[in-house]
Design a protein around this motif. Structure first.
Motif, PDB file in Angstrom:
ATOM      1  N   GLY A   1       0.943  -1.176   0.027  1.00 49.13           N
ATOM      2  CA  GLY A   1      -0.032  -0.095  -0.008  1.00 49.13           C
ATOM      3  C   GLY A   1       0.756   1.244  -0.094  1.00 49.13           C
ATOM      4  O   GLY A   1       0.567   2.222  -0.753  1.00 49.13           O
ATOM      5  N   ALA A   2       2.031   1.272   0.708  1.00 48.73           N
ATOM      6  CA  ALA A   2       2.758   2.320   0.768  1.00 48.73           C
ATOM      7  C   ALA A   2       3.696   2.680  -0.354  1.00 48.73           C
ATOM      8  O   ALA A   2       4.184   3.765  -0.877  1.00 48.73           O
ATOM      9  CB  ALA A   2       3.778   2.353   1.946  1.00 48.73           C
TER      10      ALA A   2
ATOM     11  N   PHE B   1      -4.800   2.264   5.383  1.00 42.81           N
ATOM     12  CA  PHE B   1      -4.841   3.694   5.024  1.00 42.81           C
ATOM     13  C   PHE B   1      -4.469   4.585   5.945  1.00 42.81           C
ATOM     14  O   PHE B   1      -3.847   5.653   5.729  1.00 42.81           O
ATOM     15  CB  PHE B   1      -6.314   3.931   4.479  1.00 42.81           C
ATOM     16  N   PHE B   2      -4.736   4.672   7.262  1.00 43.31           N
ATOM     17  CA  PHE B   2      -4.562   5.550   8.385  1.00 43.31           C
ATOM     18  C   PHE B   2      -2.749   5.436   8.776  1.00 43.31           C
ATOM     19  O   PHE B   2      -2.222   6.596   8.693  1.00 43.31           O
ATOM     20  CB  PHE B   2      -5.242   5.104   9.607  1.00 43.31           C
ATOM     21  N   GLY B   3      -2.303   4.097   8.406  1.00 41.76           N
ATOM     22  CA  GLY B   3      -1.062   4.057   8.601  1.00 41.76           C
ATOM     23  C   GLY B   3      -0.309   4.884   7.280  1.00 41.76           C
ATOM     24  O   GLY B   3       0.820   5.448   7.844  1.00 41.76           O
ATOM     25  N   ILE B   4      -0.703   4.698   6.305  1.00 41.62           N
ATOM     26  CA  ILE B   4      -0.001   5.240   5.102  1.00 41.62           C
ATOM     27  C   ILE B   4       0.051   6.990   5.185  1.00 41.62           C
ATOM     28  O   ILE B   4       1.117   7.610   4.841  1.00 41.62           O
ATOM     29  CB  ILE B   4      -0.520   4.646   3.865  1.00 41.62           C
TER      30      ILE B   4
ATOM     31  N   PRO C   1      -8.365   7.071  -2.870  1.00 38.73           N
ATOM     32  CA  PRO C   1      -7.537   6.075  -1.765  1.00 38.73           C
ATOM     33  C   PRO C   1      -7.249   5.023  -2.680  1.00 38.73           C
ATOM     34  O   PRO C   1      -6.331   3.955  -1.943  1.00 38.73           O
ATOM     35  CB  PRO C   1      -8.910   5.666  -0.847  1.00 38.73           C
ATOM     36  N   ASP C   2      -7.760   4.657  -3.816  1.00 35.53           N
ATOM     37  CA  ASP C   2      -7.153   3.600  -4.634  1.00 35.53           C
ATOM     38  C   ASP C   2      -5.755   3.457  -5.001  1.00 35.53           C
ATOM     39  O   ASP C   2      -4.998   2.567  -5.007  1.00 35.53           O
ATOM     40  CB  ASP C   2      -7.797   3.253  -5.769  1.00 35.53           C
ATOM     41  N   ILE C   3      -5.047   4.583  -4.901  1.00 38.27           N
ATOM     42  CA  ILE C   3      -3.537   4.690  -4.733  1.00 38.27           C
ATOM     43  C   ILE C   3      -2.989   3.833  -3.837  1.00 38.27           C
ATOM     44  O   ILE C   3      -2.068   3.163  -4.016  1.00 38.27           O
ATOM     45  CB  ILE C   3      -3.057   6.258  -4.704  1.00 38.27           C
ATOM     46  N   ALA C   4      -3.585   3.874  -2.486  1.00 35.17           N
ATOM     47  CA  ALA C   4      -3.042   2.953  -1.441  1.00 35.17           C
ATOM     48  C   ALA C   4      -3.476   1.614  -1.826  1.00 35.17           C
ATOM     49  O   ALA C   4      -2.892   0.497  -1.203  1.00 35.17           O
ATOM     50  CB  ALA C   4      -3.404   3.476  -0.111  1.00 35.17           C
TER      51      ALA C   4
ATOM     52  N   PRO D   1      -2.356  -3.728  -3.001  1.00 37.88           N
ATOM     53  CA  PRO D   1      -2.799  -4.973  -2.045  1.00 37.88           C
ATOM     54  C   PRO D   1      -3.890  -5.506  -2.641  1.00 37.88           C
ATOM     55  O   PRO D   1      -3.817  -6.634  -2.420  1.00 37.88           O
ATOM     56  CB  PRO D   1      -2.980  -4.068  -0.759  1.00 37.88           C
ATOM     57  N   ARG D   2      -4.684  -4.915  -3.344  1.00 38.00           N
ATOM     58  CA  ARG D   2      -5.867  -5.783  -3.813  1.00 38.00           C
ATOM     59  C   ARG D   2      -5.493  -6.636  -5.062  1.00 38.00           C
ATOM     60  O   ARG D   2      -5.941  -7.623  -5.135  1.00 38.00           O
ATOM     61  CB  ARG D   2      -6.895  -4.979  -4.130  1.00 38.00           C
TER      62      ARG D   2
END
Length: 450
Positions: free
Chosen positions: A188-189, A377-380, A437-440, A444-445
């Motif tokens: 994600g990052a 998402f919060f972590g990124i 948000p799909d950038i993150a 992963p998906r």
């Protein structure tokens, strides 16, 4: 006083004590045991002064930290970073990239940023990257008549990218604190990290095009290098380090190895790289092991202290008080995110990223389900936000690292001024990530599904 009031007193007293400059890890442990002794005190069952469950809690938390599989990757990645730092590759890498980008506006600044990003990604140690690049790239840019603010800002901003772009030690620490899969977090990052680095590059080239006096083009004699020689320079400086990073990251993302196994591969690769550059000496090996052990011990004891403190704080009802207070504010998810990120931004002035992630982020984590916010998402967002803690005056640590080795004519205010545009770009990247948000989520998906 009620137990929840004592919990709030515990938190307030901790913040006051660390502002006085006491060691944070030992302050956490002392306050956790001290207030925990009161919380778990049972006069009827007490046989002696040490007959209190807080001591069992402390021992269990210490064992849990030391046995945590996620944290095993930290010393291995640190060792890889310290070995690579001593492999004498950075000067050669900067010279090569300066040649490869010589026709771009602000070519030396572009080369410095890419070198910083690559070196920071390999080491994850902001102070080491900024200091070393300040010794190598800053004199070269000043000699080429680059503007002092422009040149120093590039180095300060580039040196912080390693805490965001995988394989990042900060993300490992967040994964251990939050329970988020480190593999998904790395995936994600990756794109947000490249997005931020890309915005930095666009800014550098754009400023150099609009105001060429900030970054004069190199003399024409630099163009005399042949294509074959340039390719050889890339093959012996850029590609070995890039391949090492990609191999470690690829092994994690494609499920070929766990983060700890990939970190072990990276540590071995760092040793081989240092040996190939004839920089692997017994003294450098000793220094790398010592620095690795020292930094790992700091992180682990922070975890021990934080988890002990948090357990007692929660047992006294402090977590419930915070939860009820936030619920009472009747915030929207966006307002909660803005409030949380503002608090983390302000904490970045007096505290290191490790202390923020280990101590304060766990306060927010139980609140995320209330607002339907994904901890990944919060972590990124936090990883992006913490870039500013190194760049924002008055406590911009990157600026102080650079000032310590910069020529005397470089003033601290110039370094601050050069760093501030990159703070704006961090905030812009956070806005873009929130809107899209799909950038993150895309990687992963794609790799691991929902």
């Amino acid at each position: 006083m009620t137990d929840p009031q004592i919990a709030l007193l515990m938190l307030g007293l901790f913040i006051f004590v660390i502002m006085l400059g006491f060691p944070i890890a030992f302050t956490l442990m002392a306050m956790g045991i001290g207030f925990g002794y009161y919380a778990y005190f049972d006069a009827e069952r007490m046989r002696n002064i040490f007959d209190n469950r807080v001591f069992d809690l402390f021992v269990n938390q210490t064992y849990s930290v030391m046995a945590n599989d996620v944290l095993t990757a930290i010393p291995l990645f640190l060792f890889m970073g310290y070995i690579v730092e001593r492999a004498n590759i950075v000067e050669r890498l900067f010279d090569t990239l300066s040649m490869a980008t010589r026709r771009l506006p602000g070519s030396m600044a572009v080369a410095a940023l890419i070198t910083c990003a690559l070196f920071a990604t390999a080491t994850g140690i902001v102070g080491a990257v900024v200091t070393l690049m300040g010794l190598l790239a800053l004199p070269a840019m000043l000699k080429a008549r680059y503007d002092e603010r422009f040149a120093t800002g590039v180095i300060c901003a580039g040196g912080t990218l390693g805490i965001l772009i995988p394989p990042s030690i900060m993300l490992i620490v967040y994964a251990a604190a939050s329970g988020v899969s480190i593999v998904r977090l790395y995936a994600g990052a990756l794109l947000p990290g490249f997005l931020l680095a890309g915005m930095y590059l666009i800014y550098i080239v754009g400023r150099a095009m609009l105001n060429p006096s900030l970054a004069p083009q190199p003399e024409r004699r630099s163009d005399s290098i042949s294509t074959g020689k340039l390719m050889w320079m890339l093959a012996t400086s850029f590609f070995p380090l890039a391949i090492l990073i990609l191999a470690v990251l690829g092994a994690i993302l494609f499920g070929l190895a766990t983060p700890s196994e990939a970190a072990a591969i990276g540590a071995l690769g760092g040793l081989l790289l240092a040996a190939a550059y004839r920089a692997l000496t017994w003294q450098r090996l000793q220094e790398s092991v010592y620095l690795t052990v020292r930094t790992t011990a700091m992180v682990c004891w922070l975890f021990v202290g934080s988890w002990t403190f948090a357990s007692v704080f929660s047992y006294l009802g402090g977590e419930q008080v915070v939860r009820e207070f936030v619920v009472g504010l009747d915030l929207t998810p966006l307002q909660f995110l803005l409030l949380a990120q503002l608090i983390i931004f302000l904490l970045g002035w007096p505290l290191e990223w490790s202390e923020i992630i280990i101590i304060f982020v766990p306060i927010f984590l139980p609140l995320l389900p209330l607002f339907n916010i994904d901890p990944l998402f919060f972590g990124i967002l936090i990883a992006l936000n913490l870039q500013t803690s190194f760049l924002t005056p008055p406590m911009a640590m990157s600026a102080y690292y650079l000032k310590g080795i910069a020529p005397p004519q470089i003033r601290l205010t110039q370094i601050f001024a050069g760093s501030l545009p990159y703070v704006v770009m961090v905030f812009l990247t956070m806005i873009v990530l929130y809107v899209f948000p799909d950038i993150a989520y895309w990687l992963p998906r794609m790799f691991y599904g929902r």
